[in-house]
Scaffold this active site. Structure first.
Site, PDB file in Angstrom:
ATOM      1  N   ARG A  72       0.835  -1.208   0.000  1.00  0.00           N
ATOM      2  CA  ARG A  72       0.000   0.000   0.000  1.00  0.00           C
ATOM      3  C   ARG A  72       0.873   1.263   0.000  1.00  0.00           C
ATOM      4  NH1 ARG A  72      -3.642  -0.335   4.855  1.00  0.00           N
ATOM      5  NH2 ARG A  72      -4.301   1.673   4.081  1.00  0.00           N
ATOM      6  N   GLN A 107      -8.263  11.397   7.946  1.00  0.00           N
ATOM      7  CA  GLN A 107      -8.046  10.028   8.422  1.00  0.00           C
ATOM      8  C   GLN A 107      -7.123   9.293   7.457  1.00  0.00           C
ATOM      9  OE1 GLN A 107     -12.115   8.322   9.821  1.00  0.00           O
ATOM     10  NE2 GLN A 107     -12.572  10.033   8.478  1.00  0.00           N
ATOM     11  N   VAL A 109      -3.903   8.098   5.399  1.00  0.00           N
ATOM     12  CA  VAL A 109      -2.504   7.922   5.768  1.00  0.00           C
ATOM     13  C   VAL A 109      -1.597   8.108   4.549  1.00  0.00           C
ATOM     14  CG1 VAL A 109      -3.059   6.402   7.711  1.00  0.00           C
ATOM     15  CG2 VAL A 109      -2.666   5.392   5.445  1.00  0.00           C
ATOM     16  N   HIS A 125      -4.667   9.509  11.680  1.00  0.00           N
ATOM     17  CA  HIS A 125      -4.332   8.083  11.708  1.00  0.00           C
ATOM     18  C   HIS A 125      -2.901   7.801  11.267  1.00  0.00           C
ATOM     19  CE1 HIS A 125      -8.930   7.036  11.516  1.00  0.00           C
ATOM     20  NE2 HIS A 125      -8.539   7.472  12.701  1.00  0.00           N
ATOM     21  N   CYS A 133      10.103   1.856  15.000  1.00  0.00           N
ATOM     22  CA  CYS A 133      10.677   0.725  15.735  1.00  0.00           C
ATOM     23  C   CYS A 133       9.749   0.328  16.888  1.00  0.00           C
ATOM     24  CB  CYS A 133      12.058   1.109  16.260  1.00  0.00           C
ATOM     25  SG  CYS A 133      12.756  -0.149  17.355  1.00  0.00           S
ATOM     26  N   GLY A 193     -15.999  12.297   2.030  1.00  0.00           N
ATOM     27  CA  GLY A 193     -15.459  10.999   1.603  1.00  0.00           C
ATOM     28  C   GLY A 193     -15.101  10.066   2.737  1.00  0.00           C
ATOM     29  N   THR A 194     -15.885  10.135   3.815  1.00  0.00           N
ATOM     30  CA  THR A 194     -15.649   9.181   4.909  1.00  0.00           C
ATOM     31  C   THR A 194     -16.950   8.481   5.263  1.00  0.00           C
ATOM     32  OG1 THR A 194     -15.020   8.911   7.239  1.00  0.00           O
ATOM     33  CG2 THR A 194     -15.817  11.098   6.599  1.00  0.00           C
ATOM     34  N   SER A 195     -16.831   7.188   5.624  1.00  0.00           N
ATOM     35  CA  SER A 195     -18.019   6.434   6.009  1.00  0.00           C
ATOM     36  C   SER A 195     -18.494   6.854   7.401  1.00  0.00           C
ATOM     37  CB  SER A 195     -17.733   4.928   5.964  1.00  0.00           C
ATOM     38  OG  SER A 195     -16.599   4.627   6.754  1.00  0.00           O
ATOM     39  N   ASN A 219     -20.321  12.966  -0.103  1.00  0.00           N
ATOM     40  CA  ASN A 219     -20.024  11.536  -0.167  1.00  0.00           C
ATOM     41  C   ASN A 219     -20.738  10.929  -1.364  1.00  0.00           C
ATOM     42  OD1 ASN A 219     -19.827   8.594   0.487  1.00  0.00           O
ATOM     43  ND2 ASN A 219     -19.028   9.388   2.422  1.00  0.00           N
TER      44      ASN A 219
HETATM   45  C1  BJW Z   1     -16.444   8.682  -1.923  1.00  0.00           C
HETATM   46  C2  BJW Z   1     -15.822   8.478  -3.124  1.00  0.00           C
HETATM   47  C3  BJW Z   1     -15.666   9.599  -3.900  1.00  0.00           C
HETATM   48  C4  BJW Z   1     -15.876   6.613  -2.203  1.00  0.00           C
HETATM   49  N1  BJW Z   1     -16.100  10.778  -3.459  1.00  0.00           N
HETATM   50  N2  BJW Z   1     -16.892   9.854  -1.504  1.00  0.00           N
HETATM   51  C5  BJW Z   1     -16.852   4.524  19.894  1.00  0.00           C
HETATM   52  C6  BJW Z   1     -17.877   3.689  19.466  1.00  0.00           C
HETATM   53  C7  BJW Z   1     -17.567   2.456  18.868  1.00  0.00           C
HETATM   54  C8  BJW Z   1     -16.274   2.031  18.704  1.00  0.00           C
HETATM   55  C9  BJW Z   1     -15.265   2.857  19.118  1.00  0.00           C
HETATM   56  C10 BJW Z   1     -15.561   4.079  19.709  1.00  0.00           C
HETATM   57  N3  BJW Z   1     -14.384   4.683  20.018  1.00  0.00           N
HETATM   58  C11 BJW Z   1     -13.368   3.882  19.622  1.00  0.00           C
HETATM   59  C12 BJW Z   1     -13.873   2.764  19.081  1.00  0.00           C
HETATM   60  C13 BJW Z   1     -13.087   1.626  18.520  1.00  0.00           C
HETATM   61  C14 BJW Z   1     -12.525   1.892  17.143  1.00  0.00           C
HETATM   62  C15 BJW Z   1     -13.698   2.162  16.194  1.00  0.00           C
HETATM   63  O1  BJW Z   1     -14.036   3.270  15.864  1.00  0.00           O
HETATM   64  N4  BJW Z   1     -14.308   1.107  15.698  1.00  0.00           N
HETATM   65  C16 BJW Z   1     -15.430   1.245  14.773  1.00  0.00           C
HETATM   66  C17 BJW Z   1     -15.132   0.497  13.484  1.00  0.00           C
HETATM   67  C18 BJW Z   1     -16.669   0.766  15.448  1.00  0.00           C
HETATM   68  N5  BJW Z   1     -11.586   3.008  17.141  1.00  0.00           N
HETATM   69  C19 BJW Z   1     -10.310   2.845  17.481  1.00  0.00           C
HETATM   70  O2  BJW Z   1      -9.879   1.758  17.808  1.00  0.00           O
HETATM   71  C20 BJW Z   1      -9.415   4.067  17.473  1.00  0.00           C
HETATM   72  N6  BJW Z   1      -8.655   4.113  18.661  1.00  0.00           N
HETATM   73  C21 BJW Z   1      -9.200   4.429  19.821  1.00  0.00           C
HETATM   74  O3  BJW Z   1     -10.343   4.790  19.955  1.00  0.00           O
HETATM   75  O4  BJW Z   1      -8.316   4.341  20.870  1.00  0.00           O
HETATM   76  C22 BJW Z   1      -8.771   4.539  22.188  1.00  0.00           C
HETATM   77  C23 BJW Z   1      -7.559   4.433  23.075  1.00  0.00           C
HETATM   78  C24 BJW Z   1      -7.286   5.458  23.948  1.00  0.00           C
HETATM   79  C25 BJW Z   1      -6.161   5.359  24.778  1.00  0.00           C
HETATM   80  C26 BJW Z   1      -5.328   4.261  24.689  1.00  0.00           C
HETATM   81  C27 BJW Z   1      -5.593   3.248  23.811  1.00  0.00           C
HETATM   82  C28 BJW Z   1      -6.732   3.328  22.979  1.00  0.00           C
HETATM   83  C29 BJW Z   1      -8.368   3.972  16.368  1.00  0.00           C
HETATM   84  C30 BJW Z   1      -8.953   4.006  15.009  1.00  0.00           C
HETATM   85  C31 BJW Z   1      -7.844   3.822  13.975  1.00  0.00           C
HETATM   86  C32 BJW Z   1      -8.385   3.593  12.599  1.00  0.00           C
HETATM   87  N7  BJW Z   1      -7.336   3.183  11.745  1.00  0.00           N
HETATM   88  C33 BJW Z   1      -7.635   2.881  10.370  1.00  0.00           C
HETATM   89  C34 BJW Z   1      -6.436   2.138   9.754  1.00  0.00           C
HETATM   90  C35 BJW Z   1      -5.286   3.100   9.437  1.00  0.00           C
HETATM   91  C36 BJW Z   1      -4.144   2.400   8.807  1.00  0.00           C
HETATM   92  C37 BJW Z   1      -4.492   1.821   7.452  1.00  0.00           C
HETATM   93  O5  BJW Z   1      -4.892   2.550   6.541  1.00  0.00           O
HETATM   94  O6  BJW Z   1      -4.349   0.608   7.312  1.00  0.00           O
HETATM   95  O7  BJW Z   1      -7.912   4.077   9.666  1.00  0.00           O
HETATM   96  S1  BJW Z   1      -9.131   1.947  10.147  1.00  0.00           S
HETATM   97  C38 BJW Z   1      -9.643   2.726   8.670  1.00  0.00           C
HETATM   98  O8  BJW Z   1     -10.895   3.420   8.877  1.00  0.00           O
HETATM   99  C39 BJW Z   1      -8.581   3.796   8.386  1.00  0.00           C
HETATM  100  C40 BJW Z   1      -9.426   4.951   7.956  1.00  0.00           C
HETATM  101  O9  BJW Z   1      -8.725   6.159   8.153  1.00  0.00           O
HETATM  102  C41 BJW Z   1     -10.648   4.824   8.812  1.00  0.00           C
HETATM  103  C42 BJW Z   1     -11.835   5.531   8.289  1.00  0.00           C
HETATM  104  O10 BJW Z   1     -12.236   5.013   7.078  1.00  0.00           O
HETATM  105  P1  BJW Z   1     -12.781   6.004   5.945  1.00  0.00           P
HETATM  106  O11 BJW Z   1     -11.713   6.949   5.568  1.00  0.00           O
HETATM  107  O12 BJW Z   1     -14.063   6.561   6.358  1.00  0.00           O
HETATM  108  O13 BJW Z   1     -12.910   5.001   4.702  1.00  0.00           O
HETATM  109  P2  BJW Z   1     -14.075   4.009   4.299  1.00  0.00           P
HETATM  110  O14 BJW Z   1     -13.503   3.052   3.313  1.00  0.00           O
HETATM  111  O15 BJW Z   1     -14.771   3.465   5.477  1.00  0.00           O
HETATM  112  O16 BJW Z   1     -15.154   4.936   3.595  1.00  0.00           O
HETATM  113  C43 BJW Z   1     -14.894   5.565   2.364  1.00  0.00           C
HETATM  114  C44 BJW Z   1     -16.057   6.483   2.096  1.00  0.00           C
HETATM  115  O17 BJW Z   1     -15.771   7.202   0.917  1.00  0.00           O
HETATM  116  C45 BJW Z   1     -17.396   5.768   1.868  1.00  0.00           C
HETATM  117  O18 BJW Z   1     -18.402   6.419   2.640  1.00  0.00           O
HETATM  118  C46 BJW Z   1     -17.679   5.947   0.377  1.00  0.00           C
HETATM  119  O19 BJW Z   1     -19.061   6.102   0.092  1.00  0.00           O
HETATM  120  C47 BJW Z   1     -16.944   7.230   0.107  1.00  0.00           C
HETATM  121  N8  BJW Z   1     -16.459   7.403  -1.247  1.00  0.00           N
HETATM  122  N9  BJW Z   1     -15.490   7.113  -3.207  1.00  0.00           N
HETATM  123  C48 BJW Z   1     -16.722  10.837  -2.229  1.00  0.00           C
HETATM  124  N10 BJW Z   1     -15.063   9.494  -5.110  1.00  0.00           N
END
Ligand code: BJW
Length: 253
Positions: A72, A107, A109, A125, A133, A193-195, A219
């Site tokens: 990636r 969000q 990276v 993120h 490391c 552009g975020t879910s 979106n």
């Molecule tokens: C278009 C388009 C076009 C397409 N034009 N639109 C509260 C409630 C429930 C759960 C939790 C909560 N608080 C925390 C949690 C747990 C968890 C969480 O949220 N889980 C949920 C899934 C339920 N969160 C965490 O664990 C976070 N950490 C945390 O809370 O820590 C607490 C803590 C405190 C102190 C000590 C220790 C812990 C961390 C979250 C990290 C997320 N990381 C990722 C991976 C990054 C690395 C990688 O890339 O591999 O980040 S997960 C992934 O999701 C990535 C993204 O940034 C993130 C968001 O996704 P995004 O960007 O929205 O993408 P998609 O694919 O979901 O959506 C794309 C959208 O685009 C869609 O809507 C399409 O329709 C649209 N689209 N083309 C416009 N052309």
């Protein structure tokens, strides 16, 4: 408020004193970077990103997770910013010229907002182009692509892991502070552009609204945020953002 939602959104943008935007993978989709929840291509299609983006996955199979991230990293290095990224640069410039405030929370990276020229960017993120490391926390931004081996040992006897935030990990403290401050003080919040399902990032829209901010979503599809915002614009960010800039700032130099 005008009938045309794009015009109404442009009016909000033109009149805003402080704008906070949060972006997600959809903004980079038009740069050919697959969104997080869309299927990956080729060899990686059978892997679920939600399972791989965890400390547990890295602990269980560091070679496989490192290779996935390096694949990636290569895709992101090849990608170019698209008109959506460039429109956000233009919004920052227009607001700065008018002495108004702008913060871009992302969000993503992939670094494409920075590469496009946005300067007020908060990378919630982390960054995929940096390795870190596991023993010392030391960061390595300029490693060869691809890495020579998976997993990649560090000089301190640990492993190198990607500099991103996995599920269950805390977001960088300074990024969280900046995001809170921007969301609490803005009078226009845009979710692009975020879910809007991953927290705490998804919570900044709620925070902004609780502090009285207007809100816009852009979106391709409806999301959890669609029913909450004042204006929901459905379509591609690479088309809607430039149209919004044109309408909001046309003939203003
Ligand atoms: C278009 C388009 C076009 C397409 N034009 N639109 C509260 C409630 C429930 C759960 C939790 C909560 N608080 C925390 C949690 C747990 C968890 C969480 O949220 N889980 C949920 C899934 C339920 N969160 C965490 O664990 C976070 N950490 C945390 O809370 O820590 C607490 C803590 C405190 C102190 C000590 C220790 C812990 C961390 C979250 C990290 C997320 N990381 C990722 C991976 C990054 C690395 C990688 O890339 O591999 O980040 S997960 C992934 O999701 C990535 C993204 O940034 C993130 C968001 O996704 P995004 O960007 O929205 O993408 P998609 O694919 O979901 O959506 C794309 C959208 O685009 C869609 O809507 C399409 O329709 C649209 N689209 N083309 C416009 N052309």
């Amino acid at each position: 408020m005008p009938h045309d939602p794009l015009q109404a959104a442009a009016d909000l943008l033109r009149d805003a004193r402080s704008v906070c935007v949060i972006t997600g993978a959809g903004v980079s989709a038009e740069s050919k970077i697959p969104t997080f929840r869309d299927a990956m291509e080729g060899l990686w299609a059978k892997f679920d990103p939600q399972t791989l983006a965890t400390p547990e996955a890295f602990a269980a199979d560091p070679a496989m997770v490192s290779e996935w991230y390096d694949f990636r990293r290569g895709k992101c290095a090849q990608a170019e910013p698209n008109p959506g990224h460039l429109a956000l640069v233009e919004i920052e410039r227009r607001l700065a010229d008018a002495g108004r405030s702008f913060t871009l929370l992302t969000q993503n990276v992939d670094g494409l907002h920075r590469r496009a020229g946005s300067t007020r960017v908060v990378e919630l993120h982390g960054r995929i182009d940096i390795w870190r490391c596991t023993k010392t926390g030391l960061e390595y931004p300029d490693l060869p692509l691809p890495l020579p081996e998976y997993p990649m040992p560090s000089e301190a006897g640990g492993l190198l892991r990607p500099g991103v935030v996995w599920f269950g990990e805390a977001l960088p403290e300074d990024a969280l502070e900046q995001a809170h401050a921007a969301a609490e003080s803005c009078d226009l919040f845009m979710s692009v552009g975020t879910s809007a399902v991953v927290y705490p990032a998804a919570g900044f829209l709620h925070l902004a609204r609780a502090h009285g901010s207007k809100s816009i979503e852009i979106n391709r599809d409806p999301t959890d945020a669609t029913g909450l915002v004042d204006i929901a614009l459905q379509g591609r960010s690479g088309e809607i953002l430039p149209a919004l800039v044109e309408l909001a700032f046309a003939s203003r130099g």
